[in-house]
Design an enzyme around this catalytic site. Structure first.
Site, PDB file in Angstrom:
ATOM      1  N   ASP A 475       0.821  -1.206   0.000  1.00  0.00           N
ATOM      2  CA  ASP A 475       0.000   0.000   0.000  1.00  0.00           C
ATOM      3  C   ASP A 475       0.860   1.264   0.000  1.00  0.00           C
ATOM      4  O   ASP A 475       2.066   1.224   0.295  1.00  0.00           O
ATOM      5  CB  ASP A 475      -0.909  -0.030   1.244  1.00  0.00           C
ATOM      6  CG  ASP A 475      -2.244   0.630   1.000  1.00  0.00           C
ATOM      7  OD1 ASP A 475      -2.355   1.439   0.068  1.00  0.00           O
ATOM      8  OD2 ASP A 475      -3.190   0.336   1.763  1.00  0.00           O
ATOM      9  N   ASP A 545     -10.684   2.032  -3.441  1.00  0.00           N
ATOM     10  CA  ASP A 545     -11.221   1.808  -2.098  1.00  0.00           C
ATOM     11  C   ASP A 545     -12.738   1.847  -2.123  1.00  0.00           C
ATOM     12  O   ASP A 545     -13.377   1.609  -1.094  1.00  0.00           O
ATOM     13  CB  ASP A 545     -10.696   2.875  -1.128  1.00  0.00           C
ATOM     14  CG  ASP A 545      -9.370   2.469  -0.499  1.00  0.00           C
ATOM     15  OD1 ASP A 545      -8.958   1.312  -0.708  1.00  0.00           O
ATOM     16  OD2 ASP A 545      -8.744   3.299   0.186  1.00  0.00           O
TER      17      ASP A 545
HETATM   18  C1  GLA Z   1      -5.720   1.879   2.125  1.00  0.00           C
HETATM   19  C2  GLA Z   1      -6.144   0.690   1.284  1.00  0.00           C
HETATM   20  C3  GLA Z   1      -7.213  -0.088   2.003  1.00  0.00           C
HETATM   21  C4  GLA Z   1      -6.703  -0.539   3.355  1.00  0.00           C
HETATM   22  C5  GLA Z   1      -6.231   0.682   4.139  1.00  0.00           C
HETATM   23  C6  GLA Z   1      -5.561   0.261   5.426  1.00  0.00           C
HETATM   24  O1  GLA Z   1      -6.733   2.821   2.192  1.00  0.00           O
HETATM   25  O2  GLA Z   1      -6.576   1.092   0.016  1.00  0.00           O
HETATM   26  O3  GLA Z   1      -7.602  -1.197   1.234  1.00  0.00           O
HETATM   27  O4  GLA Z   1      -5.641  -1.447   3.184  1.00  0.00           O
HETATM   28  O5  GLA Z   1      -5.317   1.463   3.414  1.00  0.00           O
HETATM   29  O6  GLA Z   1      -5.122   1.338   6.172  1.00  0.00           O
END
Ligand code: GLA
Length: 723
Positions: A475, A545
């Site tokens: 990420d 997301d």
């Molecule tokens: C990002 C990712 C999510 C999740 C969060 C965790 O927003 O896109 O899928 O993993 O971080 O903090």
């Protein structure tokens, strides 16, 4: 042979496409033609008549003015007043170089690009590469232009290398990967714009006079503008028109511009954003631009997309997972966020195993003292207090349920509230003495530093070797501010953005080759770095997301212009949806999420037997069909941006099987009857469509009749078998 030189013209071609470069008498490299296959010797060099105020590059030929001619890699400050492909300033402050052809080389296959991701070939006869060397003797600048032409795909890959052959330093202030000049005409373009949780939306515009385009200044390719553009004849659609797709294999600041000048000709460029960019080249030093992938289609968008899909799936993605179907996963993020215990995770895993899920992903919150997003990035040691066990033990318990185990990391980040920050505050990107700007309460590590890169490679190596971790979610949850590095001298600060990306690529190359069996999925708050550069290292990417089924129709439709379904992470989540509050049926959520690397992201341990049974059916269906979703030809049938429903389909390469998806976005009474006209089938083959036998031509010309009022759940999946 895909590349020929005759009468001072390079003809780069395959059966369907031609690209012609001319070496003029004055040794300029002229951009003559790009489009459907032609006979090179019959093409006239584009030469609009120069008007007053056009400077002339040849005293003996007053009509010879580069200001109205197509060029391969236009220089600044000489005769062409349009956007230059590159800009340099020498030690004396001079900045008007002119490139003249010097030599060339034609080789089979495609050379690697050092330190940068790129499309590759697996055998030398898949493609040929032309390398043209041009130079400005006075400035001591040598430029190599690379063009790879694929024999079986309408693809040309371009990039450039700039070398300082002089004695004193020069500054490179701009270096585009590609510059193309199109003749006067009426054109349009599409780019994929968006925001966090709303990525890759289609934005279609007419080309007009002046400069237009889009860019990222975020230190990442970004949610707001994907590094991709389609440039096409006005009125083109899925099946009609000359279409040029331009995709930049790069994860940092990019810029795409279209410039229409007085003579109505259109210049298109893509490359690193010159914003905040300058690169010092000392004697003998070379700068290499990222690769731009050009795809030409003579019949509209669908053919362009299918060419990108095939190329990126088989010649950009790498490693053992490239050709394997992807495991169905359960991720607990939207189920628990930071609030979980090992027991809770195991409960979710148990329910997942029951419905046939294959991989459990432990997301954010397992390390340091991270119970919210205020701390611990950088402290990559397990929070045993919270989990009650080590990662190896948890992985084992998950494995005992019959699931693979995967782990979330955000390796490029550092929380001010972390042990790492206490030890190495100087590792964070900040302007010394100024208050840094936090994003999601965190700072970014300075990947231009070797010690930082070693640290990241070190902890990832330790953790991935310490447990049976078979999947990594990588990420990256903020964009860059306060750009400065004490690691770079003052005159090299303009190299920061690019050197960060080079550092990232070095880390990714090392870690992914050290752990070749691990499946890596890229993520950046969803699709904030959903670009071909990342796909070179990681064959899938969490597309957004936003897990709402309707919102995903837009995101997946836009993304499908360039990225194959195999690369698109897509999950079923809870209702009401956490991003938009919408309630969609489980059937709709499953139908939409099954178009990619499929998974679930909700608390399965609290669902009813009935819901779990429905999911079990979804999992079974996906397992039976995922090969087709991953490798099939893809056709968009109904556009969610312009209609109240969306439909798309996959056809196997041998055209024996197809899967059609139809989803209603907005239900309404007194509907029209939909004639869903299919695409890509064998017209004379007979297909079994749910018991009814129909020919490909009937299905494509008359279509399948869909009466919305008849069906349940506002969506359907139709499977077609060739009989
Ligand atoms: C990002 C990712 C999510 C999740 C969060 C965790 O927003 O896109 O899928 O993993 O971080 O903090």
């Amino acid at each position: 042979m895909a590349i020929e030189l005759k009468d001072n013209r390079f003809h780069l071609y395959n059966d369907e496409m031609s690209y012609i470069i001319e070496i003029s008498r004055q040794k300029d490299l002229l951009n003559v033609y790009y489009g459907a296959r032609v006979d090179a010797e019959e093409i006239e060099t584009k030469r609009d008549r120069p008007g007053a105020f056009c400077s002339c590059a040849d005293d003996n030929d007053p009509d010879y003015s580069l200001s109205v001619m197509g060029q391969e890699y236009p220089s600044a400050g000489a005769c062409d007043f349009r956007s230059p492909a590159y800009e340099i300033t020498n030690a004396k402050g001079m900045h008007t170089p002119e490139l003249k052809y010097r030599s060339h080389e034609i080789i089979n296959g495609k050379p690697k690009i050092n330190g940068l991701p790129a499309v590759y070939t697996e055998s030398e006869n898949e493609a040929q590469t032309l390398i043209i060397t041009a130079a400005d003797e006075f400035y001591g600048l040598e430029v190599k232009l690379f063009y790879t032409v694929f024999e079986k795909l309408n693809v040309i890959c371009r990039h450039a290398e700039m070398r300082n052959c002089g004695k004193s330093d020069m500054m490179l202030n701009n270096a585009q990967s590609v510059s193309l000049d199109f003749p006067a005409g009426e054109y349009e373009y599409i780019h994929l714009e968006g925001a966090w949780a709303r990525e890759k939306h289609i934005d279609r515009n007419s080309v007009h006079k002046g400069i237009q385009g889009f860019e990222s200044r975020r230190g990442a390719s970004g949610h707001t503008e994907n590094p991709f553009m389609m440039f096409f004849d006005k009125g083109s659609n899925e099946d009609y028109g000359n279409v040029y797709g331009i995709s930049l294999v790069y994860s940092g600041n990019h810029r795409f511009i279209i410039e229409q000048e007085a003579a109505e000709t259109v210049r298109v460029q893509a490359g690193i954003n010159p914003f905040g960019f300058s690169f010092k080249l000392s004697e003998g030093e070379v700068f290499t631009t990222p690769e731009a992938v050009l795809v030409y289609s003579d019949t509209g968008f669908a053919k362009m997309s299918n060419t990108f899909h095939k190329l990126y799936r088989t010649r950009l993605c790498r490693g053992v997972w490239r050709d394997k179907t992807r495991p169905i996963l359960i991720n607990h993020w939207e189920a628990t966020y930071f609030d979980f215990t090992a027991d809770k995770l195991l409960d979710i895993a148990k329910s997942a195993a029951k419905i046939g899920v294959e991989l459990f992903v432990l997301d954010d919150g397992w390390f340091g003292h991270r119970n919210d997003d205020f701390s611990s990035l950088g402290d990559w040691y397990v929070n045993e207090e919270k989990l009650g066990c080590t990662i190896a033990e948890l992985a084992e318990k998950i494995n005992q349920q019959g699931l693979k185990f995967g782990l979330w990391f955000e390796p490029e980040m550092i929380s001010p509230d972390s042990d790492l920050y206490k030890k190495h505050p100087d590792w964070a990107i900040t302007v010394p003495g100024a208050k840094p700007h936090l994003g999601r309460h965190q700072l970014i590590l300075d990947l231009t530093r070797e010690d930082v890169r070693e640290y990241i490679i070190g902890f990832l190596t330790d953790i991935l070797s310490s447990a049976n971790i078979e999947y990594v979610k990588w990420d990256m949850n903020r964009n860059m501010t306060d750009v400065y590095s004490e690691n770079l001298s003052p005159e090299r600060q303009g190299e920061f953005y690019h050197r960060y990306i080079l550092g990232l690529y070095e880390i990714l190359e090392t870690v992914t080759s050290r752990f070749p069996n691990v499946l890596f999925e890229g993520c950046s708050g969803g699709g904030g770095r959903n670009d071909p550069g990342m796909l070179y290292y990681m064959p899938q990417n969490w597309a957004s997301d936003d897990t709402d089924a309707t919102e995903r129709l837009y995101i997946q439709y836009g993304g499908s212009m360039v990225y194959p379904a195999s690369t698109v992470g897509a999950h079923v989540s809870a209702v009401p949806n956490h991003q938009v509050g919408r309630i969609s049926s489980l059937k709709t959520r499953g139908t939409v999420a099954m178009n990619g690397a499929f998974g679930y992201e909700l608390d399965l341990s609290i669902l009813s037997e009935e819901e779990l049974n429905e999911m079990k059916e979804q999992v079974k269906f996906y397992k039976e069909n995922r090969e087709l979703v991953m490798t099939g030809e893809y056709y968009r049938l109904l556009n969610p941006f312009t209609s109240r429903h969306s439909a798309w389909m996959y056809v196997s390469e041998d055209k024996k099987e197809a899967l059609v998806y139809y989803v209603v976005k907005t239900a309404r009474p007194s509907n029209e009857v939909v004639h869903l006209k299919l695409k890509g089938l064998n017209p004379v083959a007979k297909y079994n469509v749910g018991g009814k036998i129909m020919s490909g031509r009937t299905l494509m010309n008359h279509g399948i009749i869909i009466d919305d009022t008849e069906h349940d759940g506002n969506c359907r999946i139709i499977k077609l078998y060739n009989i």
